[in-house]
Design a protein around this motif. Structure first.
Motif, PDB file in Angstrom:
ATOM      1  N   ALA A 195      61.387  21.187  72.338  1.00 37.88           N
ATOM      2  CA  ALA A 195      62.078  20.221  71.742  1.00 37.88           C
ATOM      3  C   ALA A 195      61.707  18.892  72.156  1.00 37.88           C
ATOM      4  O   ALA A 195      62.082  17.732  71.594  1.00 37.88           O
ATOM      5  CB  ALA A 195      63.458  20.269  71.985  1.00 37.88           C
ATOM      6  N   ALA A 196      60.660  18.695  72.720  1.00 36.35           N
ATOM      7  CA  ALA A 196      60.087  17.269  73.305  1.00 36.35           C
ATOM      8  C   ALA A 196      58.356  17.528  73.319  1.00 36.35           C
ATOM      9  O   ALA A 196      57.918  16.682  73.863  1.00 36.35           O
ATOM     10  CB  ALA A 196      60.636  16.971  74.727  1.00 36.35           C
ATOM     11  N   THR A 197      58.100  18.268  72.502  1.00 33.81           N
ATOM     12  CA  THR A 197      56.361  18.390  72.462  1.00 33.81           C
ATOM     13  C   THR A 197      55.776  17.320  72.379  1.00 33.81           C
ATOM     14  O   THR A 197      54.652  17.130  72.777  1.00 33.81           O
ATOM     15  CB  THR A 197      56.033  19.875  71.398  1.00 33.81           C
ATOM     16  OG1 THR A 197      56.829  20.686  71.834  1.00 33.81           O
ATOM     17  CG2 THR A 197      54.528  20.010  71.793  1.00 33.81           C
ATOM     18  N   TYR A 198      56.334  16.613  71.084  1.00 33.48           N
ATOM     19  CA  TYR A 198      55.494  15.429  70.690  1.00 33.48           C
ATOM     20  C   TYR A 198      55.302  14.237  71.573  1.00 33.48           C
ATOM     21  O   TYR A 198      54.251  13.743  71.980  1.00 33.48           O
ATOM     22  CB  TYR A 198      55.922  14.862  69.449  1.00 33.48           C
ATOM     23  CG  TYR A 198      54.949  13.921  68.675  1.00 33.48           C
ATOM     24  CD1 TYR A 198      53.624  14.371  68.205  1.00 33.48           C
ATOM     25  CD2 TYR A 198      55.461  12.656  68.474  1.00 33.48           C
ATOM     26  CE1 TYR A 198      52.837  13.181  67.789  1.00 33.48           C
ATOM     27  CE2 TYR A 198      54.520  11.685  68.034  1.00 33.48           C
ATOM     28  CZ  TYR A 198      53.143  12.102  67.763  1.00 33.48           C
ATOM     29  OH  TYR A 198      52.458  10.961  66.938  1.00 33.48           O
ATOM     30  N   SER A 199      56.529  13.893  72.378  1.00 32.39           N
ATOM     31  CA  SER A 199      56.718  12.797  73.212  1.00 32.39           C
ATOM     32  C   SER A 199      55.823  13.258  74.201  1.00 32.39           C
ATOM     33  O   SER A 199      55.204  12.335  74.948  1.00 32.39           O
ATOM     34  CB  SER A 199      57.926  12.306  73.598  1.00 32.39           C
ATOM     35  OG  SER A 199      58.530  13.407  74.250  1.00 32.39           O
ATOM     36  N   ASN A 200      55.937  14.441  74.932  1.00 33.65           N
ATOM     37  CA  ASN A 200      55.188  14.932  76.315  1.00 33.65           C
ATOM     38  C   ASN A 200      53.784  15.088  75.840  1.00 33.65           C
ATOM     39  O   ASN A 200      52.783  14.464  76.713  1.00 33.65           O
ATOM     40  CB  ASN A 200      55.760  16.172  76.442  1.00 33.65           C
ATOM     41  CG  ASN A 200      57.146  16.245  77.136  1.00 33.65           C
ATOM     42  OD1 ASN A 200      57.610  17.103  77.656  1.00 33.65           O
ATOM     43  ND2 ASN A 200      57.879  14.860  76.906  1.00 33.65           N
ATOM     44  N   TYR A 201      53.124  15.406  74.621  1.00 29.20           N
ATOM     45  CA  TYR A 201      51.889  15.299  74.303  1.00 29.20           C
ATOM     46  C   TYR A 201      51.244  13.783  74.568  1.00 29.20           C
ATOM     47  O   TYR A 201      50.097  13.567  75.004  1.00 29.20           O
ATOM     48  CB  TYR A 201      51.742  15.771  73.013  1.00 29.20           C
ATOM     49  CG  TYR A 201      50.076  15.766  72.462  1.00 29.20           C
ATOM     50  CD1 TYR A 201      49.252  16.664  72.648  1.00 29.20           C
ATOM     51  CD2 TYR A 201      49.946  14.697  71.485  1.00 29.20           C
ATOM     52  CE1 TYR A 201      47.957  16.613  72.270  1.00 29.20           C
ATOM     53  CE2 TYR A 201      48.602  14.734  71.026  1.00 29.20           C
ATOM     54  CZ  TYR A 201      47.732  15.682  71.366  1.00 29.20           C
ATOM     55  OH  TYR A 201      46.318  15.670  70.863  1.00 29.20           O
TER      56      TYR A 201
END
Length: 521
Positions: A195-201
């Motif tokens: 649920a946080a893949t994009y910000s973590n990427y």
């Protein structure tokens, strides 16, 4: 309070990159073909990104590559490692500030204020303060040297690799979990929350732009059980750096213990998990401040903080003398809706499981005799929206006073002023958690007494201040009991867990004779 009714047609989503994101292994994009989507909690028919999930071969390659990168990263001069993270902090707080915030708002449902505090301010603080703390750590050397000898301590990274498993609710934690061990020379496998893949990427790409060498941090999103299970079964697994649920953390601890004979060394297990955090309102408390702090503590980011206020103990004299009316009035004002409307205070909860869990707890509270004073409604037609809810209970051990909810639900227990001592016992013993708590009182003796009685009930205690919002460098964060290992993120303490000290003694003079003086008589 009217529940926000979403209108899908009015919800505008900024365009983002359409190409599915890859795993990053050894600095190269890896496309497994196994695609997953990160939905947007405010409008779940749409998704923020599509990404390739790591498979078994990808995880194996990531572990092998990290171990291959270890020697060069460990040998890199400290000032150069530090410079990478200082540059990353500048990129976070400058060039990529608003892209990180937007990703956190859309993907994790934070309003603009909460995204700013998290994705921009706290993440850059973690990197900058981390450099200062590691400088301090490395400077800690033996104070004494015998004549003709010199002593020093080398703070080695752990032998093997670190597994970082990060949560959805803080982009900053996503960066800090792999960043902390990497800063002291470790190599890391980073499994972000789906649920946080994009910000973590984006955080990974920032570190890459700042000069982080390939292979030092391997970005491997994917199914938690498969990725984590493969990592902790590897003989070179050296440490788990985890933030998430208590249940998952306990299972991982057991799984690591079951694998103990496989490992080269005893793994370090570092975890911050759940909370059932309290505000204690003493009869001497200043009402307006206690109310405002409680509203913030309970309902900022929809209560999806491990430190969020969940149980409120209020003296009857205070409750009946304005606290109740002020609390309900202020909660009723809270505006619920998508984070793209900056006037909204409360956004969506993160997803379907969270929505069902939270509404289920509200239902259980009603069935157990709890009184819904305000809120209680929910709408999942477009996004996962739950009204800020205040429940009054007469049972201090009712389900919503004991179990972690992780949502915008606050349960109030009104105690007789004469039962203050009993209430302290309730706070200390009602739950398994011991993360954060606040004491509101104008009477200094009351503050001191409650602090002493609740010595083990919270790892972070606040006076006349909400129980959320620990600041890096100011309030080192962490709790004990079922809330985690209390290693205090945002302080020097956390870095001790990811180094293995080696004492070195050098002799300048030499030994003339191996015999004792008495042997020569």
């Amino acid at each position: 309070m009217a529940l926000y009714t979403p209108q899908l047609a009015s919800f505008k989503v900024p365009a983002i990159d359409n190409e599915p994101m890859s795993c990053i292994v050894n600095g190269k994009e890896v496309k497994t073909g196994k695609l997953a989507k990160q939905p947007m909690p405010a409008t779940h028919a749409k998704h923020l990104c599509t990404y390739h999930e790591a498979d078994q071969a990808t995880v194996a390659s990531a572990i092998k590559g990290a171990l291959a990168a270890k020697a060069e990263w460990e040998a890199m001069p400290w000032n150069d490692r530090a410079a990478i993270f200082l540059k990353a902090a500048d990129l976070v707080s400058g060039k990529y500030r608003y892209k990180l915030m937007a990703a956190t708002m859309l993907g994790q449902g934070k309003n603009a204020w909460q995204a700013e505090i998290d994705a921009a301010a706290e993440l850059s603080d973690f990197f900058r303060f981390g450099v200062k703390y590691v400088e301090e750590l490395y400077s800690q050397q033996p104070l004494k040297n015998a004549p003709g000898a010199w002593n020093r301590i080398e703070y080695r990274p752990l032998e093997g690799f670190v597994l970082a498993v990060s949560p959805f609710n803080f982009t900053a934690i996503g960066g800090n979990l792999p960043g902390t061990p990497a800063l002291v020379g470790n190599v890391v496998l980073w499994k972000p929350s789906p649920a946080a893949t994009y910000s973590n990427y984006l955080v990974y790409k920032i570190l890459e732009e700042a000069g982080l060498p390939a292979g030092v941090i391997q970005f491997v999103p994917g199914p938690p059980e498969e990725v984590v299970g493969q990592a902790i079964s590897h003989p070179e697994f050296a440490s788990l750096h985890f933030t998430g649920s208590t249940l998952v953390f306990k299972k991982l601890w057991k799984d690591i213990a079951a694998n103990l004979d496989k490992y080269r060394s005893y793994p370090r297990i570092v975890g911050e998990t759940g909370g059932k955090n309290f505000h204690l309102i003493h009869p001497s408390a200043e009402i307006k401040n206690a109310v405002n702090q409680s509203v913030r503590g309970a309902f900022e980011y929809q209560g999806q903080k491990c430190s969020a206020l969940s149980r409120l103990y209020v003296a009857a004299s205070v409750w009946n003398n304005g606290f109740k009316d002020q609390l309900l009035t202020e909660v009723a004002k809270l505006k619920v809706g998508p984070p793209t409307d900056f006037t909204n205070f409360v956004g969506p909860v993160i997803g379907r499981p969270a929505f069902d869990k939270i509404t289920g707890y509200i239902k259980q509270a009603k069935e157990a005799g709890g009184e819904i004073l305000v809120g209680g409604g929910a709408d999942d037609s477009v996004g996962y929206f739950v009204q800020p809810t205040v429940i009054l209970t007469k049972d201090p051990k009712s389900v919503t006073m004991v179990e972690e909810i992780f949502g915008p639900v606050l349960t109030v227990y009104v105690y007789d002023d004469a039962d203050y001592e009993k209430t302290l016992d309730l706070i200390d013993t009602s739950t398994a958690y011991a993360l954060t708590g606040s004491i509101f009182a104008s009477d200094r003796k009351a503050l001191l007494h409650a602090t002493n009685r609740l010595r083990n009930a919270a790892g972070n205690v606040y006076y006349n201040e909400k129980c959320t919002g620990a600041v890096v460098g100011q309030q080192p964060f962490g709790g004990a009991r079922a809330s985690g290992t209390n290693d205090k993120a945002g302080s020097i303490s956390i870095f001790y867990r990811f180094v293995s000290a080696r004492s070195i003694k050098e002799n300048f003079v030499g030994l003339e004779d191996y015999l004792y003086p008495s042997n020569l008589a």
